[in-house]
Motif scaffolding. Structure first.
Motif, mmCIF file in Angstrom:
data_model
loop_
_atom_site.group_PDB
_atom_site.id
_atom_site.type_symbol
_atom_site.label_atom_id
_atom_site.label_comp_id
_atom_site.label_asym_id
_atom_site.label_seq_id
_atom_site.Cartn_x
_atom_site.Cartn_y
_atom_site.Cartn_z
ATOM 1 N N ALA A 119 49.985 36.899 48.117
ATOM 2 C CA ALA A 119 51.044 35.902 48.254
ATOM 3 C C ALA A 119 52.037 36.004 47.107
ATOM 4 O O ALA A 119 53.058 35.324 47.110
ATOM 5 C CB ALA A 119 50.439 34.500 48.308
ATOM 6 N N GLY A 120 51.761 36.838 46.108
ATOM 7 C CA GLY A 120 52.654 36.963 44.951
ATOM 8 C C GLY A 120 52.090 36.205 43.766
ATOM 9 O O GLY A 120 50.909 36.296 43.476
ATOM 10 N N ASN A 121 52.927 35.446 43.107
ATOM 11 C CA ASN A 121 52.502 34.724 41.910
ATOM 12 C C ASN A 121 52.948 33.266 42.029
ATOM 13 O O ASN A 121 54.136 32.996 42.029
ATOM 14 C CB ASN A 121 53.184 35.379 40.693
ATOM 15 N N PRO A 122 52.065 32.302 42.162
ATOM 16 C CA PRO A 122 50.604 32.395 42.163
ATOM 17 C C PRO A 122 50.063 33.017 43.452
ATOM 18 O O PRO A 122 50.771 33.123 44.439
ATOM 19 C CB PRO A 122 50.168 30.937 42.055
ATOM 20 N N ASP A 123 48.772 33.402 43.378
ATOM 21 C CA ASP A 123 48.151 34.078 44.505
ATOM 22 C C ASP A 123 46.875 33.335 44.908
ATOM 23 O O ASP A 123 46.505 32.347 44.275
ATOM 24 C CB ASP A 123 47.814 35.520 44.086
ATOM 25 N N PHE A 124 46.198 33.849 45.952
ATOM 26 C CA PHE A 124 44.956 33.201 46.397
ATOM 27 C C PHE A 124 43.726 33.767 45.691
ATOM 28 O O PHE A 124 42.612 33.323 45.928
ATOM 29 C CB PHE A 124 44.795 33.295 47.917
ATOM 30 N N GLY A 125 43.946 34.778 44.806
ATOM 31 C CA GLY A 125 42.831 35.333 44.044
ATOM 32 C C GLY A 125 43.274 35.609 42.621
ATOM 33 O O GLY A 125 44.437 35.951 42.403
ATOM 34 N N ALA A 126 42.390 35.435 41.651
ATOM 35 C CA ALA A 126 42.767 35.629 40.256
ATOM 36 C C ALA A 126 41.534 35.864 39.405
ATOM 37 O O ALA A 126 40.411 35.581 39.827
ATOM 38 C CB ALA A 126 43.513 34.407 39.735
ATOM 39 N N VAL A 127 41.771 36.393 38.197
ATOM 40 C CA VAL A 127 40.710 36.469 37.194
ATOM 41 C C VAL A 127 40.877 35.263 36.283
ATOM 42 O O VAL A 127 41.969 35.040 35.745
ATOM 43 C CB VAL A 127 40.807 37.771 36.371
ATOM 44 N N ILE A 128 39.819 34.462 36.156
ATOM 45 C CA ILE A 128 39.906 33.258 35.333
ATOM 46 C C ILE A 128 38.957 33.348 34.140
ATOM 47 O O ILE A 128 37.961 34.081 34.185
ATOM 48 C CB ILE A 128 39.577 31.990 36.143
ATOM 49 N N VAL A 129 39.295 32.574 33.112
ATOM 50 C CA VAL A 129 38.407 32.427 31.950
ATOM 51 C C VAL A 129 38.271 30.939 31.653
ATOM 52 O O VAL A 129 39.055 30.124 32.139
ATOM 53 C CB VAL A 129 38.954 33.163 30.699
ATOM 54 N N ALA A 130 37.279 30.591 30.835
ATOM 55 C CA ALA A 130 37.098 29.192 30.434
ATOM 56 C C ALA A 130 38.272 28.773 29.552
ATOM 57 O O ALA A 130 38.916 29.608 28.910
ATOM 58 C CB ALA A 130 35.785 29.029 29.678
ATOM 59 N N ALA A 131 38.526 27.453 29.519
ATOM 60 C CA ALA A 131 39.690 26.937 28.791
ATOM 61 C C ALA A 131 39.670 27.369 27.323
ATOM 62 O O ALA A 131 40.709 27.699 26.754
ATOM 63 C CB ALA A 131 39.726 25.420 28.901
ATOM 64 N N ASP A 132 38.477 27.414 26.709
ATOM 65 C CA ASP A 132 38.390 27.699 25.271
ATOM 66 C C ASP A 132 38.178 29.182 24.984
ATOM 67 O O ASP A 132 37.847 29.557 23.850
ATOM 68 C CB ASP A 132 37.256 26.874 24.657
ATOM 69 N N VAL A 178 28.822 38.463 40.951
ATOM 70 C CA VAL A 178 28.580 37.034 41.115
ATOM 71 C C VAL A 178 29.377 36.600 42.343
ATOM 72 O O VAL A 178 30.557 36.943 42.472
ATOM 73 C CB VAL A 178 29.046 36.220 39.875
ATOM 74 N N ALA A 179 28.752 35.867 43.259
ATOM 75 C CA ALA A 179 29.448 35.420 44.461
ATOM 76 C C ALA A 179 30.542 34.422 44.087
ATOM 77 O O ALA A 179 30.409 33.695 43.093
ATOM 78 C CB ALA A 179 28.461 34.782 45.435
ATOM 79 N N PHE A 180 31.621 34.379 44.864
ATOM 80 C CA PHE A 180 32.745 33.492 44.545
ATOM 81 C C PHE A 180 32.325 32.033 44.331
ATOM 82 O O PHE A 180 32.796 31.390 43.394
ATOM 83 C CB PHE A 180 33.824 33.572 45.638
ATOM 84 N N PRO A 181 31.446 31.476 45.192
ATOM 85 C CA PRO A 181 31.089 30.062 44.984
ATOM 86 C C PRO A 181 30.394 29.805 43.650
ATOM 87 O O PRO A 181 30.424 28.696 43.140
ATOM 88 C CB PRO A 181 30.141 29.758 46.153
ATOM 89 N N LEU A 198 38.294 33.629 44.289
ATOM 90 C CA LEU A 198 39.286 33.416 45.350
ATOM 91 C C LEU A 198 39.353 31.941 45.712
ATOM 92 O O LEU A 198 38.463 31.157 45.381
ATOM 93 C CB LEU A 198 38.908 34.207 46.614
ATOM 94 N N ALA A 199 40.419 31.578 46.422
ATOM 95 C CA ALA A 199 40.542 30.237 46.970
ATOM 96 C C ALA A 199 39.382 29.989 47.944
ATOM 97 O O ALA A 199 38.926 30.936 48.577
ATOM 98 C CB ALA A 199 41.871 30.108 47.701
ATOM 99 N N PRO A 200 38.871 28.767 48.087
ATOM 100 C CA PRO A 200 39.295 27.517 47.451
ATOM 101 C C PRO A 200 38.702 27.311 46.049
ATOM 102 O O PRO A 200 39.054 26.350 45.386
ATOM 103 C CB PRO A 200 38.735 26.455 48.396
ATOM 104 N N PHE A 201 37.827 28.235 45.608
ATOM 105 C CA PHE A 201 37.152 28.035 44.323
ATOM 106 C C PHE A 201 38.112 28.230 43.158
ATOM 107 O O PHE A 201 37.963 27.618 42.109
ATOM 108 C CB PHE A 201 35.953 28.970 44.224
ATOM 109 N N LEU A 202 39.120 29.102 43.366
ATOM 110 C CA LEU A 202 40.118 29.324 42.332
ATOM 111 C C LEU A 202 40.840 28.016 42.016
ATOM 112 O O LEU A 202 41.000 27.645 40.850
ATOM 113 C CB LEU A 202 41.115 30.393 42.811
#
Lengths: 320, 260
Positions: A119-132, A178-181, A198-202
């Motif tokens: 979908a571009g930016n933002p997208d339905f999938g991403a690499v995330i990290v913890a806030a800290d 690790v599974a998305f959920p 991925l969405a909806p977990f993202l």
């Protein structure tokens, strides 16, 4: 005792017969066209990405082409390739690296239509990290543990390219499955440094404070096609009318889905447990009819470079 | 004796309540994140909400259908094969190592094979269920046949009872208690495999609903369904014990229970 056992067995065999009869798809009496509709089964993962086919069936795009479609949900991508090869499904939904890997092993698959695209930016999938987390950019992922849902697939292929392009050494990344959920929990509990999700977990992870490091699909290529509908080469060559009918109906469904996001969300609530609130918060994929061959060539080359494929895929075999 | 009758179920109930309490406290105190493990009270509300959903019973029905067919086929096959192998010392010796080799293979390891053989259909689930529960019954039948009193067997022989009559009047009564144990074990194993197969291969039934809840982020729904599968396991076990008591009412293992 003997008698009760016999009754039990008789009951079980009756149930078995009932199961057989209910298993055959019922064409129903409401076929307006003169020709008998062709019954086909399509294996899909019940997620937002497959909304177009559910919508297309509801809108009658498939019956217009003389197809009586049974959309068969599969719980994982693992069932779709064997399901098509074993003949349980006529078509199935799967990401392009999965198809390339299958063909690399000589399974002879052919994508017939697109499924979903970034979908571009933002997208339905991403690499995330913890806030800290001290990870700020894709290059920082080098030397870290990153989770993906499946190893040697589209997640690690796109992430490694993004990291390399950002100046990091992606070969030092330790990828784990690790599974998305479960991915958000893995990041929160520091089991991994970063997670592909991925969405909806993202969306819920970001709402809870997680930071996005890269939208790896669109950062890999802003026009990347992610998944498509495939069949076997045998079906593709042996049943051209069937393939043509499926392509026509599916492309109509993709176009319709791309221009009617509210109907996409509505239909998703019928085959998943997602709520309208979740869907409203979520970035929907793009649904493109045209294949982006350039981006897929890049994807195949990256997968071959990282050793996921033994050689670059032949897109003329993979795509129609 | 009356006290014991009451104390058994009461203790069982207390155990469940304690379990739910620990769960509630662990979630509420933040020992685990409530987003990943909702408190028991929240899950129970979803659970009871499910009980008025027709879709829930449809899923239960689909799971129980696979369970019943799988268990029936594996039991019949195991009894027939067990009686044949057990009544011949040649066959017993010839098959011993093969059985010991095949028995520990986990049924889930056969998933790729099942999908290749049968595709994504109920036959694949049945293959997993039958494979796992077959050994439970077969071994018990083999133990049962081995336990047949040689004196009784020889007496029957010398009184001129044919092989069928001996099977009916000498072997069967000895095997039956063993068979019932095997059946009880197999019924639990069959339920586990039915749900596993639905989670991974055939998308229907309770296992599929669990997978669907998980992939949609409906966490309390997922735990409510997991609770339901646990409850079905308990009901199956109770039913099997009831059948066991009824069919073995003549047997000393049951009679002594009543006397004590």
């Amino acid at each position: 005792m003997k008698k009760s056992l016999m009754i039990g067995l008789a009951a079980a065999s009756v149930l078995a017969l009932a199961a057989c009869s209910s298993g055959t798809p019922d064409a129903g009496g409401d076929a307006p066209s003169t020709a008998e509709p062709t019954a086909i089964t399509v294996g899909v993962i019940p997620i937002v990405d497959t909304a177009p086919i559910w919508l297309g069936v509801e809108k009658g795009f498939f019956s217009d082409e003389g197809l009586d479609v049974t959309v068969q949900p599969t719980t994982g991508g693992a069932a779709s390739v064997p399901g098509v090869v074993a003949g349980s499904y006529d078509f199935a939904f799967g990401n392009y690296v999965s198809g390339m890997v299958a063909n690399d092993k000589g399974l002879g698959l052919k994508y017939v239509t697109n499924g979903n695209s970034t979908a571009g930016n933002p997208d339905f999938g991403a690499v995330i990290v913890a806030a800290d987390s001290d990870i700020e950019s894709p290059a920082d992922l080098a030397g870290k543990t990153v989770s993906v849902n499946n190893l040697s697939n589209i997640g690690d292929t796109t992430i490694r390219t993004v990291v390399d392009n950002d100046g990091g050494d992606s070969s030092t990344i330790n990828f784990v499955e690790v599974a998305f959920p479960d991915a958000e929990a893995a990041v929160t509990n520091k089991q991994v440094d970063a997670a592909w999700i991925l969405a909806p977990f993202l969306d819920s992870a970001v709402a809870n404070g997680a930071r996005v490091i890269t939208y790896n699909f669109s950062d890999f290529d802003p026009g990347l096609d992610v998944s498509g509908y495939f069949t076997t080469l045998k079906t593709f060559e042996g049943k051209p009318e069937l393939v043509k009918a499926f392509q026509t109906a599916m492309n109509k469904s993709l176009e319709y889905a791309d221009t009617h996001p509210d109907e996409v969300k509505q239909i998703v609530t019928t085959y998943t447990k997602m709520t309208m609130d979740q869907l409203d918060a979520m970035v929907l994929p793009k649904f493109n009819v045209e294949f982006n061959r350039e981006a897929l060539t890049k994807l195949g080359k990256a997968a071959a470079d990282f050793g996921t494929l033994s050689a670059e895929p032949d897109l003329d075999t993979l795509l129609p | 004796m009356r006290n014991q009758r009451v104390a058994g179920p009461a203790l069982g109930l207390a155990g469940i309540l304690l379990f739910l309490l620990v769960w509630e406290v662990v979630a509420r105190a933040g020992i685990v994140d409530q987003r990943f493990l909702p408190p028991a009270s929240e899950v129970l509300v979803t659970f009871f909400g499910n009980l008025i959903e027709p879709g829930f019973y449809q899923a239960v029905g689909e799971t129980m259908l696979a369970w019943a067919i799988g268990l029936a086929i594996s039991t019949v096959a195991a009894v027939v094969i067990g009686l044949i192998i057990g009544s011949s010392s040649f066959l017993s010796k010839a098959t011993y190592s093969t059985i010991e080799f095949l028995r520990p293979i986990p049924s889930v390891a056969l998933i790729p094979l099942a999908v290749l053989l049968f595709g994504v259909r109920i036959e694949s689930s049945l293959m997993l269920i039958i494979y796992a529960s077959f050994w439970q019954v077969l071994l018990q039948v083999l133990y049962g046949v081995a336990d047949v009193d040689p004196v009784a067997e020889n007496t029957a022989k010398s009184y001129g009872l044919g092989p069928l009559a001996r099977a009916r009047y000498v072997i069967w009564p000895t095997v039956l208690p063993y068979l019932m144990t095997g059946l009880r074990l197999a019924s639990a194993v069959a339920l586990i495999l039915a749900i596993t197969a639905e989670l991974i291969i055939v998308s229907r039934g309770l296992g599929y609903q669990i997978a669907l809840s998980q992939s949609g982020g409906a966490i309390s729904e997922m735990y409510a369904l997991v609770l339901a599968t646990g409850l079905i396991g308990v009901i199956i076990n109770l039913a099997m014990r009831f059948i066991e008591r009824k069919t073995l009412s003549w047997h000393s293992s049951i009679r002594s229970e009543v006397v004590a």
